[in-house]
Design a protein around this motif. Structure first.
Motif, PDB file in Angstrom:
ATOM      1  N   SER A 185       0.823  -1.210   0.000  1.00 11.33           N
ATOM      2  CA  SER A 185       0.000   0.000   0.000  1.00 11.33           C
ATOM      3  C   SER A 185       0.857   1.259   0.000  1.00 11.33           C
ATOM      4  O   SER A 185       0.473   2.283  -0.588  1.00 11.33           O
ATOM      5  CB  SER A 185      -0.956  -0.001   1.196  1.00 11.33           C
TER       6      SER A 185
ATOM      7  N   VAL B 102       1.708   1.880  -3.538  1.00 14.43           N
ATOM      8  CA  VAL B 102       0.590   2.503  -4.264  1.00 14.43           C
ATOM      9  C   VAL B 102       0.520   3.994  -3.944  1.00 14.43           C
ATOM     10  O   VAL B 102       0.388   4.832  -4.841  1.00 14.43           O
ATOM     11  CB  VAL B 102      -0.744   1.819  -3.907  1.00 14.43           C
ATOM     12  N   ALA B 103       0.611   4.332  -2.657  1.00 22.40           N
ATOM     13  CA  ALA B 103       0.537   5.740  -2.257  1.00 22.40           C
ATOM     14  C   ALA B 103       1.689   6.537  -2.866  1.00 22.40           C
ATOM     15  O   ALA B 103       1.501   7.675  -3.324  1.00 22.40           O
ATOM     16  CB  ALA B 103       0.557   5.845  -0.735  1.00 22.40           C
TER      17      ALA B 103
ATOM     18  N   LYS C 125       1.087   7.293  -6.476  1.00 25.74           N
ATOM     19  CA  LYS C 125       0.060   8.323  -6.648  1.00 25.74           C
ATOM     20  C   LYS C 125       0.500   9.686  -6.098  1.00 25.74           C
ATOM     21  O   LYS C 125      -0.250  10.660  -6.196  1.00 25.74           O
ATOM     22  CB  LYS C 125      -1.222   7.887  -5.927  1.00 25.74           C
TER      23      LYS C 125
ATOM     24  N   VAL D 166      -1.324   6.535   3.381  1.00 27.76           N
ATOM     25  CA  VAL D 166      -2.116   5.412   2.860  1.00 27.76           C
ATOM     26  C   VAL D 166      -3.521   5.509   3.436  1.00 27.76           C
ATOM     27  O   VAL D 166      -3.697   5.599   4.653  1.00 27.76           O
ATOM     28  CB  VAL D 166      -1.485   4.064   3.241  1.00 27.76           C
TER      29      VAL D 166
ATOM     30  N   LYS E 158      -8.425   3.257   0.084  1.00 30.74           N
ATOM     31  CA  LYS E 158      -8.349   2.876  -1.326  1.00 30.74           C
ATOM     32  C   LYS E 158      -7.022   2.204  -1.649  1.00 30.74           C
ATOM     33  O   LYS E 158      -6.976   1.193  -2.354  1.00 30.74           O
ATOM     34  CB  LYS E 158      -8.551   4.113  -2.205  1.00 30.74           C
ATOM     35  N   GLN E 159      -5.927   2.760  -1.145  1.00 23.51           N
ATOM     36  CA  GLN E 159      -4.615   2.171  -1.421  1.00 23.51           C
ATOM     37  C   GLN E 159      -4.448   0.824  -0.710  1.00 23.51           C
ATOM     38  O   GLN E 159      -3.848  -0.106  -1.256  1.00 23.51           O
ATOM     39  CB  GLN E 159      -3.497   3.123  -0.976  1.00 23.51           C
TER      40      GLN E 159
ATOM     41  N   THR F 178       1.059   0.527 -10.616  1.00 28.96           N
ATOM     42  CA  THR F 178       1.553   1.672  -9.860  1.00 28.96           C
ATOM     43  C   THR F 178       3.071   1.657  -9.761  1.00 28.96           C
ATOM     44  O   THR F 178       3.737   2.679  -9.901  1.00 28.96           O
ATOM     45  CB  THR F 178       0.943   1.668  -8.444  1.00 28.96           C
TER      46      THR F 178
END
Length: 303
Positions: free
Chosen positions: A243, A246-247, A250, A255, A258-259, A289
């Motif tokens: 996660s 992912v953060a 983006k 986090v 959603k992540q 990602t």
């Protein structure tokens, strides 16, 4: 990739058992206290059992680090899938005994016995620690019992600590191992973390890695990771690591739900709201990602 983005000194959720990240959570604290008390009182056999990923190896390494070299001599066997002869040889080598290729069980027993007497005469407590003990053949477990028979009139020559999965308990129920089972005087069942323990675990590892600002994970993300991981530290590490990727991809500073959900979907076999989340045939959200993030940090990279 993301350590600089989140102002971290190192990766907080690695899977290697780095004792710098050891959290004094209730279960692990109680288990460590039990081990220290049992060893200081001279018990022969001690056992810690826990499910996969609950932190047995981390606890094992922490125990080894707490036993000072002046009082203890430690023997560590991390991979005990050995027949009795190979097990005795491994123990002998850890004790500093020079083994000959023609040596057999009798030679190893005699050499181990002599070395244990010498170490105890020097004022040392010898502690034999075996990780993943459920992998040991039954005959090798029985060979351990024979080593534990070595003692003076006042004390044991060796103290044996077994770390294993629940399969170890089932093995010990066999009638052929009943003598060993009766010698286990202290044992502890290591459970997963509860919600508060999971939150403290995440915050502790984040802080240890250098986070000193706003929390890296929102309350919603923590609640979700607890539900998905059921408090198993290894799964918490995997989900938090993914996660954060992912953060980072983006450009987010924290986090959120959603992540974390993206990380859960990317991890096979996790269940949330009664539905199984598995990896699809296409590239997962996390993989995409990461690829995007690589474009940002690696000049000339292409996907």
């Amino acid at each position: 990739m993301y350590t600089a983005h989140f102002n971290l000194k190192e990766q907080p959720f690695g899977l290697t058992p780095n004792t710098a990240f050891f959290l004094n959570a209730k279960g692990h604290r109680e288990a460590l206290n039990m081990l220290q008390v049992a060893l200081s009182s001279g018990e022969g056999f001690i056992k810690v059992v826990g499910e996969v990923g609950t932190g047995k190896t981390m606890l094992c390494r922490k125990l080894l680090n707490t036993l000072d070299n002046e009082s203890y001599y430690t023997v560590y066997i991390p991979n005990p899938l050995l027949n009795p002869n190979a097990l005795y040889r491994a123990i002998a080598e850890e004790l500093g005994i020079k083994c000959k290729t023609r040596d057999g069980i009798n030679e190893y027993q005699a050499a181990i016995n002599q070395q244990l007497f010498e170490l105890v005469a020097e004022g040392k407590k010898v502690v034999l620690v075996i990780d993943e003990a459920q992998a040991m053949p039954s005959k090798s477990l029985e060979a351990l019992r024979l080593i534990s028979n070595l003692e003076t009139e006042t004390s044991k020559l060796v103290h044996i600590v077994l770390f294993g999965q629940p399969e170890l308990d089932r093995m010990l129920e066999h009638s052929s191992l009943r003598q060993l089972r009766q010698r286990i005087t202290f044992s502890y069942d290591l459970s997963a973390l509860d919600y508060d323990g999971t939150r403290n675990y995440i915050n502790h590892r984040s802080a240890t890695a250098g986070s000193n600002g706003a929390p890296l994970f929102s309350d919603n993300a923590v609640a979700l990771v607890f539900r998905a991981s059921k408090g198993v530290p290894r799964l918490v590490n995997i989900l938090c690591h993914k996660s954060l990727m992912v953060a980072y991809g983006k450009g987010l500073a924290q986090v959120d739900k959603k992540q974390m959900m993206a990380a859960i979907r990317d991890t096979q076999g996790l269940e949330v709201n009664g539905r199984l989340k598995v990896i699809g045939l296409c590239l997962s959200f996390v993989a995409v990602t990461i690829a995007v993030a690589l474009l940002l940090v690696l000049p000339g990279a292409s996907v």
